[in-house]
Design a protein around this motif. Sequence first.
Motif, PDB file in Angstrom:
ATOM      1  N   SER A  21      47.618   1.690  86.086  1.00 13.60           N
ATOM      2  CA  SER A  21      47.671   1.795  84.634  1.00 13.60           C
ATOM      3  C   SER A  21      48.614   0.739  84.069  1.00 13.60           C
ATOM      4  CB  SER A  21      48.144   3.185  84.227  1.00 13.60           C
ATOM      5  OG  SER A  21      48.368   3.259  82.830  1.00 13.60           O
ATOM      6  N   ALA A  22      48.266   0.223  82.882  1.00 15.04           N
ATOM      7  CA  ALA A  22      49.132  -0.735  82.193  1.00 15.04           C
ATOM      8  C   ALA A  22      49.517  -0.205  80.824  1.00 15.04           C
ATOM      9  CB  ALA A  22      48.422  -2.080  82.057  1.00 15.04           C
ATOM     10  N   GLU A  23      49.305   1.071  80.598  1.00 14.93           N
ATOM     11  CA  GLU A  23      49.575   1.654  79.287  1.00 14.93           C
ATOM     12  C   GLU A  23      51.046   1.495  78.907  1.00 14.93           C
ATOM     13  OE1 GLU A  23      49.067   5.907  76.865  1.00 14.93           O
ATOM     14  OE2 GLU A  23      48.214   5.649  78.881  1.00 14.93           O
ATOM     15  N   GLY A  24      51.269   0.944  77.717  1.00 14.68           N
ATOM     16  CA  GLY A  24      52.620   0.793  77.198  1.00 14.68           C
ATOM     17  C   GLY A  24      53.413  -0.331  77.821  1.00 14.68           C
ATOM     18  N   GLU A  25      52.771  -1.165  78.647  1.00  7.81           N
ATOM     19  CA  GLU A  25      53.485  -2.230  79.349  1.00  7.81           C
ATOM     20  C   GLU A  25      53.159  -3.609  78.767  1.00  7.81           C
ATOM     21  OE1 GLU A  25      53.375  -2.203  83.532  1.00  7.81           O
ATOM     22  OE2 GLU A  25      53.555  -0.021  83.710  1.00  7.81           O
ATOM     23  N   THR A  26      53.974  -4.590  79.162  1.00 11.32           N
ATOM     24  CA  THR A  26      53.721  -5.990  78.831  1.00 11.32           C
ATOM     25  C   THR A  26      53.014  -6.647  80.012  1.00 11.32           C
ATOM     26  OG1 THR A  26      55.648  -6.164  77.369  1.00 11.32           O
ATOM     27  CG2 THR A  26      54.773  -8.221  78.283  1.00 11.32           C
ATOM     28  N   VAL A  27      51.892  -7.294  79.757  1.00  9.14           N
ATOM     29  CA  VAL A  27      51.148  -7.959  80.828  1.00  9.14           C
ATOM     30  C   VAL A  27      51.290  -9.470  80.673  1.00  9.14           C
ATOM     31  CG1 VAL A  27      49.497  -6.083  81.172  1.00  9.14           C
ATOM     32  CG2 VAL A  27      48.986  -7.861  79.489  1.00  9.14           C
ATOM     33  N   GLN A  28      51.453 -10.149  81.804  1.00  9.86           N
ATOM     34  CA  GLN A  28      51.582 -11.608  81.837  1.00  9.86           C
ATOM     35  C   GLN A  28      50.258 -12.193  82.325  1.00  9.86           C
ATOM     36  OE1 GLN A  28      54.704 -12.625  80.944  1.00  9.86           O
ATOM     37  NE2 GLN A  28      55.722 -10.644  81.124  1.00  9.86           N
ATOM     38  N   ILE A  29      49.705 -13.157  81.597  1.00 11.00           N
ATOM     39  CA  ILE A  29      48.354 -13.633  81.876  1.00 11.00           C
ATOM     40  C   ILE A  29      48.311 -15.154  81.982  1.00 11.00           C
ATOM     41  CG2 ILE A  29      45.979 -13.721  81.007  1.00 11.00           C
ATOM     42  CD1 ILE A  29      46.560 -11.109  79.504  1.00 11.00           C
ATOM     43  N   ASP A  30      47.691 -15.655  83.050  1.00  8.91           N
ATOM     44  CA  ASP A  30      47.393 -17.081  83.181  1.00  8.91           C
ATOM     45  C   ASP A  30      46.174 -17.354  82.300  1.00  8.91           C
ATOM     46  OD1 ASP A  30      46.373 -19.596  83.951  1.00  8.91           O
ATOM     47  OD2 ASP A  30      47.158 -19.383  85.984  1.00  8.91           O
ATOM     48  N   MET A  58      33.570 -15.501  73.036  1.00  7.98           N
ATOM     49  CA  MET A  58      33.095 -14.289  73.705  1.00  7.98           C
ATOM     50  C   MET A  58      34.084 -13.842  74.783  1.00  7.98           C
ATOM     51  SD  MET A  58      28.961 -14.804  74.098  1.00  7.98           S
ATOM     52  CE  MET A  58      28.966 -16.541  74.554  1.00  7.98           C
ATOM     53  N   ALA A  59      34.629 -14.813  75.526  1.00 10.34           N
ATOM     54  CA  ALA A  59      35.597 -14.493  76.577  1.00 10.34           C
ATOM     55  C   ALA A  59      36.849 -13.851  75.975  1.00 10.34           C
ATOM     56  CB  ALA A  59      35.967 -15.751  77.352  1.00 10.34           C
ATOM     57  N   LEU A  60      37.357 -14.422  74.883  1.00  7.11           N
ATOM     58  CA  LEU A  60      38.557 -13.873  74.244  1.00  7.11           C
ATOM     59  C   LEU A  60      38.295 -12.486  73.664  1.00  7.11           C
ATOM     60  CD1 LEU A  60      39.961 -17.067  72.495  1.00  7.11           C
ATOM     61  CD2 LEU A  60      40.912 -15.869  74.468  1.00  7.11           C
ATOM     62  N   LYS A  61      37.089 -12.265  73.163  1.00  8.61           N
ATOM     63  CA  LYS A  61      36.733 -10.945  72.646  1.00  8.61           C
ATOM     64  C   LYS A  61      36.747  -9.914  73.778  1.00  8.61           C
ATOM     65  CE  LYS A  61      33.133  -8.640  69.881  1.00  8.61           C
ATOM     66  NZ  LYS A  61      32.732  -7.585  70.822  1.00  8.61           N
ATOM     67  N   MET A  62      36.216 -10.301  74.936  1.00  7.27           N
ATOM     68  CA  MET A  62      36.217  -9.400  76.089  1.00  7.27           C
ATOM     69  C   MET A  62      37.646  -9.094  76.541  1.00  7.27           C
ATOM     70  SD  MET A  62      33.082 -11.063  78.278  1.00  7.27           S
ATOM     71  CE  MET A  62      33.280  -9.945  79.667  1.00  7.27           C
ATOM     72  N   ILE A  63      38.503 -10.113  76.536  1.00  3.21           N
ATOM     73  CA  ILE A  63      39.905  -9.917  76.927  1.00  3.21           C
ATOM     74  C   ILE A  63      40.600  -8.969  75.952  1.00  3.21           C
ATOM     75  CG2 ILE A  63      42.143 -11.054  77.148  1.00  3.21           C
ATOM     76  CD1 ILE A  63      40.593 -13.556  78.113  1.00  3.21           C
ATOM     77  N   GLY A  64      40.404  -9.210  74.653  1.00  5.23           N
ATOM     78  CA  GLY A  64      41.026  -8.372  73.638  1.00  5.23           C
ATOM     79  C   GLY A  64      40.598  -6.918  73.745  1.00  5.23           C
ATOM     80  N   GLU A  65      39.306  -6.695  73.913  1.00  5.61           N
ATOM     81  CA  GLU A  65      38.801  -5.326  74.008  1.00  5.61           C
ATOM     82  C   GLU A  65      39.300  -4.634  75.272  1.00  5.61           C
ATOM     83  OE1 GLU A  65      34.609  -5.901  73.746  1.00  5.61           O
ATOM     84  OE2 GLU A  65      34.600  -6.045  71.548  1.00  5.61           O
ATOM     85  N   SER A  66      39.376  -5.388  76.371  1.00 11.92           N
ATOM     86  CA  SER A  66      39.841  -4.808  77.641  1.00 11.92           C
ATOM     87  C   SER A  66      41.314  -4.426  77.560  1.00 11.92           C
ATOM     88  CB  SER A  66      39.613  -5.791  78.792  1.00 11.92           C
ATOM     89  OG  SER A  66      38.235  -6.057  78.971  1.00 11.92           O
ATOM     90  N   LEU A  67      42.149  -5.321  77.006  1.00 12.28           N
ATOM     91  CA  LEU A  67      43.582  -5.034  76.898  1.00 12.28           C
ATOM     92  C   LEU A  67      43.832  -3.867  75.947  1.00 12.28           C
ATOM     93  CD1 LEU A  67      45.014  -8.674  76.757  1.00 12.28           C
ATOM     94  CD2 LEU A  67      45.141  -7.070  78.675  1.00 12.28           C
ATOM     95  N   GLU A  68      43.052  -3.784  74.882  1.00 11.87           N
ATOM     96  CA  GLU A  68      43.202  -2.670  73.949  1.00 11.87           C
ATOM     97  C   GLU A  68      42.807  -1.354  74.616  1.00 11.87           C
ATOM     98  OE1 GLU A  68      42.699  -2.682  69.320  1.00 11.87           O
ATOM     99  OE2 GLU A  68      40.715  -2.404  70.240  1.00 11.87           O
ATOM    100  N   ALA A  69      41.738  -1.391  75.422  1.00  6.46           N
ATOM    101  CA  ALA A  69      41.307  -0.185  76.141  1.00  6.46           C
ATOM    102  C   ALA A  69      42.359   0.259  77.157  1.00  6.46           C
ATOM    103  CB  ALA A  69      39.973  -0.439  76.838  1.00  6.46           C
TER     104      ALA A  69
END
Length: 302
Positions: A84-93, A136-147
Motif C-alpha cells: 500500500s502507498a496510501e498517505g505516502e510520498t512516492v518517488q518516480i523516475d 494518455m500516459a500521464l492520465k493513466m499515471i494520475g488516475e493510478s496514483l489517485e486510486a
Amino acid sequence: MSTNIVRRGFVPTDEKEFGEKSLQKLREAQKDVFMLINRGYPIKSASTFVGNHYLLSERQRMAVVRSTSDSLAIQRRLEKEKISAEGETVQIDGFNIIITLEVALSHSTLIKCMDGTIRDLAGLRGTYKIIDKTDMALKMIGESLEALKVKKAVFYIDKPVSNSGRLKSKILDMLEKYDFEVECELVDNADKALEDKNHPVIQGILKYLSSGKDFDGHVWLNTIKSNNDYPHAEWWSYNESVELYEYMKECSISTLVDMNEFKELLQKQIHHVLTYDKSIWAIDYVCKRSENISSSILNFKI
C-alpha cells in the motif's frame, strides 16, 4: 499545434525477433545468462558469450540483459515491494515510467522481467520528444496514483535529455487536477537521485523526521537523551535545551554571516557526508546499537 502520431519503441523486425519461434531460443539464452551471473560472471560478459552462442541480434541481447537479474537482486526487489502507498510520498523516475507507458500504448515491444518489473527496449540516448501518447500516459499515471491514495508524487526528470523542461511543465499541468500533491525536479541523473533518496540512511532520516520524535515544535534536539546510555564522544553527550546554533547565538555571529547562504552550504555539506561513502554507515558514525540508529540521526532548523 497538433502532436505527430508516433509508435514509441516500434521496430519492424520485432515481430520476427520476438515471435513464438524466437521466444523459445530467448528463454534458453536467459537461463544460461541467469546461471552465469549467479556464479559471479558480469552480465555484460555473460550476455556476449551466450548471445554469440545463440546468434542473437543486438536487440534480442538487450532484451535478455534487461529482463535477467541474479537471485539476490530479485530477492532485494521483492523485499522493496509495497502493498500500500496510501498517505505516502512516492518517488518516480519520470522518463522511465512515461516512456514505458508510451511504448505500451504504441503496441510496441515490452518485456516482463525476472524481478517482476515491465521494461521497454525504446532507449532514451539523450533525446526525447513529446508524442500523442504522452497525455494518455500521464492520465493513466494520475488516475493510478489517485486510486492508490498517495499523499504526494515527486517526479525526477533527467535534465540533460532534450525536452525535459517541456515534459516537466506537462506533468505539473496535467496532474494538478488530481487529489495528491505533485512536484517535479530536473536532476542530472534520475537513477542516482532515486538511489540517494531510497538509501536506508536517507529513508531512516525521513522516517525519523516524519515521526516528530525529539522535535519541540521549533527545532530538533542537537543530541538525544539515549546517547548518554552508550559509549560516545564527549561532544555527543546529551544536554537539555542545547541547540545546534546555540554558540552562534551566544557569539552574535548571525550579524556577521549571511544565514541563507550558510544554510545552503550546510545542506550541501550534509548531503555530501551522507552520500560520499555510504558503506561506512554500516560501521562508523554510530554511538548506539545499530537497531536504534534511526533515532540517533541529527537534524536542525535555521
